[in-house]
Design a protein around this motif. Sequence first.
Motif, PDB file in Angstrom:
ATOM      1  N   PHE A  91       0.587  -1.064   0.479  1.00  0.00           N
ATOM      2  CA  PHE A  91       0.397  -0.019   0.318  1.00  0.00           C
ATOM      3  C   PHE A  91       0.714   1.515  -0.146  1.00  0.00           C
ATOM      4  O   PHE A  91       1.886   1.184   0.594  1.00  0.00           O
ATOM      5  CB  PHE A  91      -0.804   0.391   1.473  1.00  0.00           C
ATOM      6  CG  PHE A  91      -2.187  -1.295   0.913  1.00  0.00           C
ATOM      7  CD1 PHE A  91      -3.130  -1.267   0.662  1.00  0.00           C
ATOM      8  CD2 PHE A  91      -1.314  -2.570   1.631  1.00  0.00           C
ATOM      9  CE1 PHE A  91      -4.543  -2.350   0.613  1.00  0.00           C
ATOM     10  CE2 PHE A  91      -2.527  -3.490   1.043  1.00  0.00           C
ATOM     11  CZ  PHE A  91      -3.573  -3.777   1.056  1.00  0.00           C
ATOM     12  N   VAL A 120      -7.610   3.322  -1.496  1.00  0.00           N
ATOM     13  CA  VAL A 120      -8.531   2.024  -0.020  1.00  0.00           C
ATOM     14  C   VAL A 120      -9.460   2.767   0.913  1.00  0.00           C
ATOM     15  O   VAL A 120     -10.088   2.215   0.644  1.00  0.00           O
ATOM     16  CB  VAL A 120      -6.885   1.623   0.145  1.00  0.00           C
ATOM     17  CG1 VAL A 120      -6.752   0.758   1.271  1.00  0.00           C
ATOM     18  CG2 VAL A 120      -6.425   0.887  -0.937  1.00  0.00           C
ATOM     19  N   ALA A 259      -3.961   1.219  -3.189  1.00  0.00           N
ATOM     20  CA  ALA A 259      -3.173  -0.073  -4.029  1.00  0.00           C
ATOM     21  C   ALA A 259      -2.182  -0.332  -5.705  1.00  0.00           C
ATOM     22  O   ALA A 259      -2.812   0.790  -5.932  1.00  0.00           O
ATOM     23  CB  ALA A 259      -3.578  -1.157  -3.544  1.00  0.00           C
TER      24      ALA A 259
END
Length: 326
Positions: A91, A120, A259
Motif C-alpha cells: 500500500f 483504499v 493500492a
Amino acid sequence: MPRSARRALLRSLVCCAAVAVSGAAWAQSGKTVRILVGFPAGGGTDAIARTLADRLKDELGATVVVENKPGAGGQLAAQALKASPPDGSTFFISHDHTITILPLVMKNPGFEPARDFVPVAGFASFVNAFALSPGTPAKSLDDYVGWVKGQGQGKGVVGVPAPASTPEFLVKVLGEKFKLDLTPAPYRGSAPMMGDMLGNQIAAGVGSVPDFIENHKAGRIRVVALGGAKRQPTLPDVPTLAELGVSGFEDLPYYGFFAPAGTPKAAIDQFSQALAKVITVPEVKERLTNLGLAVEFMSSQQLASRERDYAKSWTEIIRKSGFQPQ
C-alpha cells in the motif's frame, strides 16, 4: 425471505468470509504488508505512516513495515507501487502532491492514478504552512516581506519539499502578491529542508503543518501563515493566508492509502476497515492531531471523489499560473 433479500444476504456473507479468510491467511502465512512512503525518514509523512503501521499490524494480523522510497516528490514510491504485485501486500500512503499534483505538472510521471492505482481509504486532511528559520528576524509574514525587501532588490529563497508542488506554487503566488523575487528551492522531502532551515541555510520554507509543527512548538522555527479557510486548532494564533490577503489555498489537501490496480476487493476492504478502527484509537488520534492533521475517515469512493475535486481545482490554479508540464 424474498429471493432478492436472500441474494443480498448471500453476497454480504461471501464478502465477509472473503475478508476473514484474507486476514486469516495473512496471519497464518506470516505475510508482510508494506507501506510505501515517498519521502525520507524523519519527515511528516514518515511520522504519520509509522504511527499508523504500529497499530495496523494488530488489526491486520500481519507484520507491517514502512518502506521509504524518497525522491521526486513521491514519484519513485508511486512507480514502485505500480510495479508491485496486486495481492494486498503493498500500500502507498500519499498526500495530494504525488497522486493529484504530479500528474498535472509532469508530462510522463511514470504512472496514471486512475489506471494504475485504486483508492483504499483516506484518513485525514491538513493545511500547508509558511515558516521562518530561527535566524530570520521576522516574526510574521508582513515582517518577512519587509525584511526581504530590505535585503536588496526584494530577492529571497524559500525551501519547498518537492519541485512543482503545492508549496512551490504558493511561493510563486506570494512573490507576485507582495512584489518579491522569491525563488523556490526544491528538496527531496521535508526532512532535508527542515535541516537546512534549522541550520539557517535558508530563511524560510513552505510545507505541510505535520512537517513543521513539532519544531514550531519547540520554538526552533516560526510558522507565520497557514492555508485553509479557517485557523487551525493546533495553531490558533497563526493567521490564514486568506486573512493576510492571499487567496486560492483554502481547499484542504488530503492523506490516503492507495493500492496497485487489480488488488482484490477483499484485501482493500480489510485494510480500509482496519484503518477506520486504528484512527479512532485515542492515542493514535491524539498523535495525528498533534501532528496537525484533521482526522476524518474516507471510504474508497469518498477518497476517489476527494481526489477528483482537488485535481479539478488545481488544474485551474496551475493553468492560471502559466506553468507548463515538464
